[in-house]
Design an enzyme around this catalytic site. Sequence first.
Site, PDB file in Angstrom:
ATOM      1  N   TYR A 155      -5.586   5.516  -7.265  1.00 29.37           N
ATOM      2  CA  TYR A 155      -5.957   5.585  -5.680  1.00 29.37           C
ATOM      3  C   TYR A 155      -7.280   5.149  -5.423  1.00 29.37           C
ATOM      4  O   TYR A 155      -8.251   5.892  -5.607  1.00 29.37           O
ATOM      5  CB  TYR A 155      -5.616   6.961  -5.121  1.00 29.37           C
ATOM      6  CG  TYR A 155      -5.790   6.847  -3.512  1.00 29.37           C
ATOM      7  CD1 TYR A 155      -5.142   6.064  -3.064  1.00 29.37           C
ATOM      8  CD2 TYR A 155      -6.613   8.077  -2.873  1.00 29.37           C
ATOM      9  CE1 TYR A 155      -5.336   5.909  -1.581  1.00 29.37           C
ATOM     10  CE2 TYR A 155      -6.655   7.942  -1.473  1.00 29.37           C
ATOM     11  CZ  TYR A 155      -5.798   6.888  -0.765  1.00 29.37           C
ATOM     12  OH  TYR A 155      -6.205   6.965   0.495  1.00 29.37           O
TER      13      TYR A 155
ATOM     14  N   TYR B 179       0.802  -1.052  -0.080  1.00 28.72           N
ATOM     15  CA  TYR B 179       0.092  -0.196  -0.060  1.00 28.72           C
ATOM     16  C   TYR B 179       0.812   1.220   0.160  1.00 28.72           C
ATOM     17  O   TYR B 179       1.721   1.462   0.931  1.00 28.72           O
ATOM     18  CB  TYR B 179      -0.981  -0.170   1.275  1.00 28.72           C
ATOM     19  CG  TYR B 179      -2.153   0.993   1.128  1.00 28.72           C
ATOM     20  CD1 TYR B 179      -3.255   0.478   0.737  1.00 28.72           C
ATOM     21  CD2 TYR B 179      -2.207   2.277   1.560  1.00 28.72           C
ATOM     22  CE1 TYR B 179      -4.398   1.266   0.662  1.00 28.72           C
ATOM     23  CE2 TYR B 179      -3.173   3.134   1.632  1.00 28.72           C
ATOM     24  CZ  TYR B 179      -4.423   2.603   0.800  1.00 28.72           C
ATOM     25  OH  TYR B 179      -5.521   3.354   0.781  1.00 28.72           O
TER      26      TYR B 179
END
Length: 394
Positions: A347, A297
Amino acid sequence: MSEKHRLLDAAAIVGIGATEFSKNSGRSEMRLAVEACDAAIADAGLHPSQIDGWVTYSADTNPEIEIAKNLGAGDMTFFSRIHHGGGAGCGTIQQAVLAVNAGVADYVVCYRAFNERSGRRFGAGVQDRPAQATAESAGFAWYAPFGLLTPAQWVAMFARRYMHEYGATSEDFGRIAVADRKHAATNPKAYFYGAPITLEDHQQSRWIVEPLHLLDCCQESDGAQAIVVTTPERARDLKQPPVMVRAAAQAAGDHQEMMTSYYRPSITGLPEMGLCARQLYNNTGLGPADFQTAVIYDHFTPLALPQLEEFGFCGRGEAKDFIKDGNIELGGRLPINTHGGQLGEAYIHGMNGIAEGVRQVRGESVNQVADVEHVLVTSGTMVPTSALILGRDR
């Protein structure tokens, strides 16, 4: 952890679907959600009427009952929504695993959809929020008066301390961005397709808040991603080869706060991610040497380094050395974010990263790593978080 909670290979991912990723989708978040869910269901070779479970996470504006209505999905027997934003991405898959393993649902769709660029911009911070006397919002009172208002500012505190303790530099952070954008450049679905960057580009990008440059910060994106989960037995009769959820974990650490856990004895690690690592490794018997690729991440580049450390790919403070010399690029020891990550593809709070893990196991990635047996996928950091190990059907 008792045997009954291990759930090794208890479910499989059988469908993935997404919209395009953009800065202005031109349609509602509900429309995006429906498109992605419909695509994932079709990828699995299923009909919407077969879907009886739905999972999403906080800040998604699309109720499962509305998606089901728009798709003609009918009755549902399981639905769940997890707190803590991007930290919940892999947690949605864990919820689906629990549901299908318990028999409360047959096919579960996990989804994320938003107009985060053309609509509400998460990166803008909290300064315009009305004052609320709740436990969830009271924490802002401890640091907002001192100017800590945005996610980039919260992360900058962590990054500066990490640099101080371990000698990491801005160039070290930039190597994460360079690797992500290199992979995005060959991914036609990525927003930054055809647009790699150099370390010099990273260093010359404007400051957001020191020590974070613009290219240390992930995109704000419009788009949606959905994933279908079912039992291994059902999965083997469907259109796609099953991608086994070898293990899934959620974790919140001691003295956990949302992005501002500054009051721990040390603020340079991510103990909640370390707790995920221990669960995943204990439940599977796997370790760092068993992964051919990982989806880490990457909402902010500094937070990728301690994740590599928490999962044991390198020692504490040694990630800056691990990521040098192309180690995290294709052909390296551990290629990460082969889709381009959230810095390069989009994103979508990590849900698109789970889809890339699925593609790597299927052998369908545009940046395919050879002989993939296991993929690690992590979720948001500095918040209660989650992680997955995906693998081939044995």
